[in-house]
Write a protein that holds these residues in place. Structure first.
Motif, PDB file in Angstrom:
ATOM      1  N   UNK A 162       1.441 -10.483   3.441  1.00 23.73           N
ATOM      2  CA  UNK A 162       2.650  -9.770   3.037  1.00 23.73           C
ATOM      3  C   UNK A 162       2.301  -8.441   2.377  1.00 23.73           C
ATOM      4  N   UNK A 163       1.256  -8.436   1.528  1.00 28.64           N
ATOM      5  CA  UNK A 163       0.842  -7.193   0.878  1.00 28.64           C
ATOM      6  C   UNK A 163       0.393  -6.155   1.914  1.00 28.64           C
ATOM      7  N   UNK A 164      -0.303  -6.630   2.951  1.00 25.25           N
ATOM      8  CA  UNK A 164      -0.764  -5.712   3.987  1.00 25.25           C
ATOM      9  C   UNK A 164       0.414  -5.054   4.703  1.00 25.25           C
ATOM     10  N   UNK A 165       1.444  -5.831   4.995  1.00 22.54           N
ATOM     11  CA  UNK A 165       2.625  -5.276   5.644  1.00 22.54           C
ATOM     12  C   UNK A 165       3.310  -4.248   4.758  1.00 22.54           C
ATOM     13  N   UNK A 166       3.346  -4.518   3.458  1.00 19.09           N
ATOM     14  CA  UNK A 166       3.961  -3.565   2.522  1.00 19.09           C
ATOM     15  C   UNK A 166       3.125  -2.285   2.459  1.00 19.09           C
ATOM     16  N   UNK A 167       1.811  -2.423   2.444  1.00 20.29           N
ATOM     17  CA  UNK A 167       0.941  -1.243   2.456  1.00 20.29           C
ATOM     18  C   UNK A 167       1.160  -0.409   3.722  1.00 20.29           C
ATOM     19  N   UNK A 168       1.257  -1.100   4.864  1.00 26.04           N
ATOM     20  CA  UNK A 168       1.471  -0.387   6.127  1.00 26.04           C
ATOM     21  C   UNK A 168       2.811   0.337   6.124  1.00 26.04           C
ATOM     22  N   UNK A 169       3.834  -0.330   5.593  1.00 26.91           N
ATOM     23  CA  UNK A 169       5.156   0.301   5.528  1.00 26.91           C
ATOM     24  C   UNK A 169       5.126   1.516   4.601  1.00 26.91           C
ATOM     25  N   UNK A 170       4.402   1.402   3.493  1.00 26.13           N
ATOM     26  CA  UNK A 170       4.264   2.527   2.561  1.00 26.13           C
ATOM     27  C   UNK A 170       3.584   3.720   3.255  1.00 26.13           C
ATOM     28  N   UNK A 171       2.511   3.418   3.984  1.00 29.17           N
ATOM     29  CA  UNK A 171       1.791   4.498   4.677  1.00 29.17           C
ATOM     30  C   UNK A 171       2.675   5.166   5.705  1.00 29.17           C
ATOM     31  N   UNK A 172       3.442   4.389   6.469  1.00 31.18           N
ATOM     32  CA  UNK A 172       4.346   4.954   7.479  1.00 31.18           C
ATOM     33  C   UNK A 172       5.437   5.807   6.839  1.00 31.18           C
ATOM     34  N   UNK A 173       5.915   5.370   5.687  1.00 32.40           N
ATOM     35  CA  UNK A 173       7.029   6.057   5.037  1.00 32.40           C
ATOM     36  C   UNK A 173       6.588   7.371   4.387  1.00 32.40           C
ATOM     37  N   UNK A 174       5.398   7.393   3.778  1.00 34.47           N
ATOM     38  CA  UNK A 174       5.034   8.528   2.929  1.00 34.47           C
ATOM     39  C   UNK A 174       3.821   9.317   3.423  1.00 34.47           C
ATOM     40  N   UNK A 175       3.313   9.032   4.624  1.00 37.87           N
ATOM     41  CA  UNK A 175       2.089   9.696   5.045  1.00 37.87           C
ATOM     42  C   UNK A 175       2.252  11.201   5.257  1.00 37.87           C
ATOM     43  N   UNK A 176       3.438  11.644   5.556  1.00 36.90           N
ATOM     44  CA  UNK A 176       3.667  13.064   5.790  1.00 36.90           C
ATOM     45  C   UNK A 176       4.292  13.768   4.594  1.00 36.90           C
ATOM     46  N   UNK A 177       4.330  13.074   3.457  1.00 34.27           N
ATOM     47  CA  UNK A 177       5.031  13.628   2.307  1.00 34.27           C
ATOM     48  C   UNK A 177       4.115  13.674   1.084  1.00 34.27           C
ATOM     49  N   UNK A 178       4.488  14.557   0.185  1.00 31.03           N
ATOM     50  CA  UNK A 178       3.915  14.515  -1.147  1.00 31.03           C
ATOM     51  C   UNK A 178       4.619  13.390  -1.893  1.00 31.03           C
ATOM     52  N   UNK A 179       3.846  12.456  -2.444  1.00 32.77           N
ATOM     53  CA  UNK A 179       4.433  11.259  -3.049  1.00 32.77           C
ATOM     54  C   UNK A 179       5.168  11.637  -4.324  1.00 32.77           C
ATOM     55  N   UNK A 180       6.415  11.255  -4.388  1.00 26.60           N
ATOM     56  CA  UNK A 180       7.246  11.456  -5.562  1.00 26.60           C
ATOM     57  C   UNK A 180       7.484  10.107  -6.231  1.00 26.60           C
ATOM     58  N   UNK A 181       7.140   9.999  -7.514  1.00 30.46           N
ATOM     59  CA  UNK A 181       7.212   8.714  -8.216  1.00 30.46           C
ATOM     60  C   UNK A 181       8.602   8.108  -8.159  1.00 30.46           C
ATOM     61  N   UNK A 182       9.625   8.888  -8.402  1.00 26.80           N
ATOM     62  CA  UNK A 182      10.987   8.357  -8.398  1.00 26.80           C
ATOM     63  C   UNK A 182      11.390   7.868  -7.015  1.00 26.80           C
ATOM     64  N   UNK A 183      10.974   8.608  -5.993  1.00 23.59           N
ATOM     65  CA  UNK A 183      11.303   8.212  -4.628  1.00 23.59           C
ATOM     66  C   UNK A 183      10.618   6.901  -4.256  1.00 23.59           C
ATOM     67  N   UNK A 184       9.338   6.781  -4.630  1.00 23.06           N
ATOM     68  CA  UNK A 184       8.609   5.536  -4.343  1.00 23.06           C
ATOM     69  C   UNK A 184       9.225   4.367  -5.112  1.00 23.06           C
ATOM     70  N   UNK A 185       9.567   4.641  -6.363  1.00 18.68           N
ATOM     71  CA  UNK A 185      10.177   3.588  -7.193  1.00 18.68           C
ATOM     72  C   UNK A 185      11.474   3.094  -6.557  1.00 18.68           C
ATOM     73  N   UNK A 186      12.293   3.993  -6.082  1.00 20.83           N
ATOM     74  CA  UNK A 186      13.556   3.615  -5.429  1.00 20.83           C
ATOM     75  C   UNK A 186      13.288   2.869  -4.124  1.00 20.83           C
ATOM     76  N   UNK A 187      12.304   3.338  -3.378  1.00 19.99           N
ATOM     77  CA  UNK A 187      11.985   2.711  -2.090  1.00 19.99           C
ATOM     78  C   UNK A 187      11.497   1.271  -2.275  1.00 19.99           C
ATOM     79  N   UNK A 188      10.722   1.030  -3.336  1.00 20.20           N
ATOM     80  CA  UNK A 188      10.221  -0.320  -3.596  1.00 20.20           C
ATOM     81  C   UNK A 188      11.345  -1.296  -3.947  1.00 20.20           C
ATOM     82  N   UNK A 189      12.497  -0.786  -4.332  1.00 22.57           N
ATOM     83  CA  UNK A 189      13.634  -1.639  -4.636  1.00 22.57           C
ATOM     84  C   UNK A 189      14.496  -1.957  -3.442  1.00 22.57           C
TER      85      UNK A 189
END
Length: 306
Positions: A162-189
Motif C-alpha cells: 500500500x505504501x508503494x502505491x501511495x509513493x507511486x501516486x505521489x510521484x505521478x501527481x507532483x513530478x512536474x511541480x515544485x512541491x508545495x507543503x499545503x498542496x501535498x497536505x491537502x492531497x494526502x487528505x
C-alpha cells in the motif's frame, strides 16, 4: 412394602473388564461465582465436564450423580477458586473409593469485563471465553487457566504494498511541480492521496497457562491485560471517533504476521512465573479464504506440546 433399589453400577458384572482413563459427564449446566484477583466475584453461566478414572477392572461403572452433586455444591454454596476446585476433585475421588484415584474437571464460561476505550475514557462490556481445567492425581493438583483474547492484526506485506502505491501516486501527481507543503497536505487528505490501505483482520490468541502448585487465587485480569498490552490492538467496546483513529494508528504502528504475534507472546510468558504456557495464534485472513496460524509453547520436558 419398601424394597431396596438396584445399584447396577455396583452390583452388575462388567460386559468386558479393563481400566478406563476417564469416565464422567459432559456439558453440565453450572451457574457459578467466579473469584479472581482484582475483580468482584462474578456470576457466570458455565458448562462443566467432570470425570474420574476407573481403576477397578471388573467394575460396571462409576457413580455419575456423585460428580454432579459435588459440582452442584460448588455452584450453590461456594465461589470458584483454586482451593474449592481442588476440594471438588477430592470429593470426586473420595466418593469413588476402590474405583478411582484421579479426577478431572473442565469449566467453560464467558467472563464479562468492563473495558475502557483508548482515548475517550468511555467504558463498555467485553466478554472473554475462559476455561479452567484441573486434575487431581494421587493427591497432586494441576490447575490450568485458559482465555481467548481477540485483537486486530494488520499485514506487514500488505502495508508495504500500500505504501508503494501511495509513493507511486505521489510521484505521478507532483513530478512536474515544485512541491508545495499545503498542496501535498491537502492531497494526502483525499482518496487519491491514500489510494490503498493494508488489509487487517480480526484475530484470536488462544492462551493456556499452568498455575503454580501453591496458587491460592486466579488472576485472569492480569493475564488478559498482559496479552492485550503486548499485542497493542485488542478489539474495543465503547468507541468514539478519537478511539477509532487511535485504533487505526495502533494498527499501523504494530504490523504483524501470525509469527510475530506468537513470538511476542512467547517472549512475554517466558518472563512470567507460569509453570508452563501454550499459545495458538489465529489470524482470520481478509485476503485469503484460509487462516494463518502459529503455535508457541514454553518447551519444557513433559509440558505442553504445539
Amino acid at each position: 412394602m419398601q424394597t431396596t433399589m438396584p445399584d447396577i453400577a455396583h452390583s452388575a458384572d462388567a460386559l468386558q473388564t479393563g481400566k478406563l482413563d476417564w469416565v464422567g459427564m459432559g456439558n453440565i449446566e453450572l451457574p457459578l461465582l467466579f473469584a479472581s484477583k482484582g475483580l468482584s466475584d462474578t456470576h457466570v453461566t458455565a458448562k462443566a465436564d467432570a470425570f474420574v478414572n476407573l481403576q477397578k477392572e471388573d467394575a460396571k461403572g462409576i457413580h455419575m450423580s456423585r460428580l454432579f452433586l459435588a459440582l452442584d455444591t460448588l455452584s450453590c454454596e461456594q465461589s470458584l477458586t483454586p482451593k474449592t476446585l481442588t476440594q471438588v476433585l477430592d470429593s470426586f475421588i473420595s466418593s469413588h473409593q476402590d474405583l478411582s484415584n484421579a479426577a478431572k474437571v473442565s469449566i467453560h464460561f464467558e467472563l464479562p469485563l468492563r473495558r475502557q476505550s483508548l482515548l475517550s475514557q468511555k467504558q463498555g462490556w467485553k466478554s472473554y471465553p475462559v476455561t479452567v481445567t484441573a486434575t487431581l492425581n494421587d493427591g497432586v493438583a494441576r490447575i490450568e487457566l485458559g482465555v481467548d483474547v481477540t485483537y486486530s492484526s494488520t499485514c506487514p506485506c500488505s502495508a508495504a504494498l500500500a505504501r508503494q502505491l501511495i509513493q507511486n501516486a505521489f510521484a505521478d501527481k507532483f513530478q512536474q511541480q515544485t512541491v508545495d507543503t499545503k498542496q501535498v497536505h491537502a492531497w494526502l487528505g483525499t482518496t487519491e492521496g491514500v489510494l490503498a490501505t493494508p488489509h487487517s483482520q480480526r484475530s484470536i490468541a488462544n492462551i493456556k497457562v499452568l498455575l503454580a502448585s501453591d496458587c491460592e487465587e486466579f488472576d485472569i485480569l492480569t493475564l488478559i491485560n498482559q496479552v492485550e498490552n503486548e499485542l497493542k490492538t485488542p478489539v474495543q467496546a465503547a468507541v468514539k471517533r478519537e478511539d477509532e483513529q487511535e485504533f487505526a494508528r495502533l494498527n499501523g504502528q504494530n504490523l504483524m504476521f501470525c509469527e510475530d504475534a506468537a513470538r511476542k507472546l512467547k517472549a512475554l510468558f517466558n518472563q512470567t512465573n507460569y509453570q508452563d504456557f501454550f499459545v495458538k495464534i489465529n489470524h482470520y485472513e481478509s485476503l485469503h479464504a484460509h487462516d494463518a496460524v502459529a503455535y508457541a509453547v514454553k518447551g519444557i520436558d513433559q509440558g505442553y506440546k504445539a
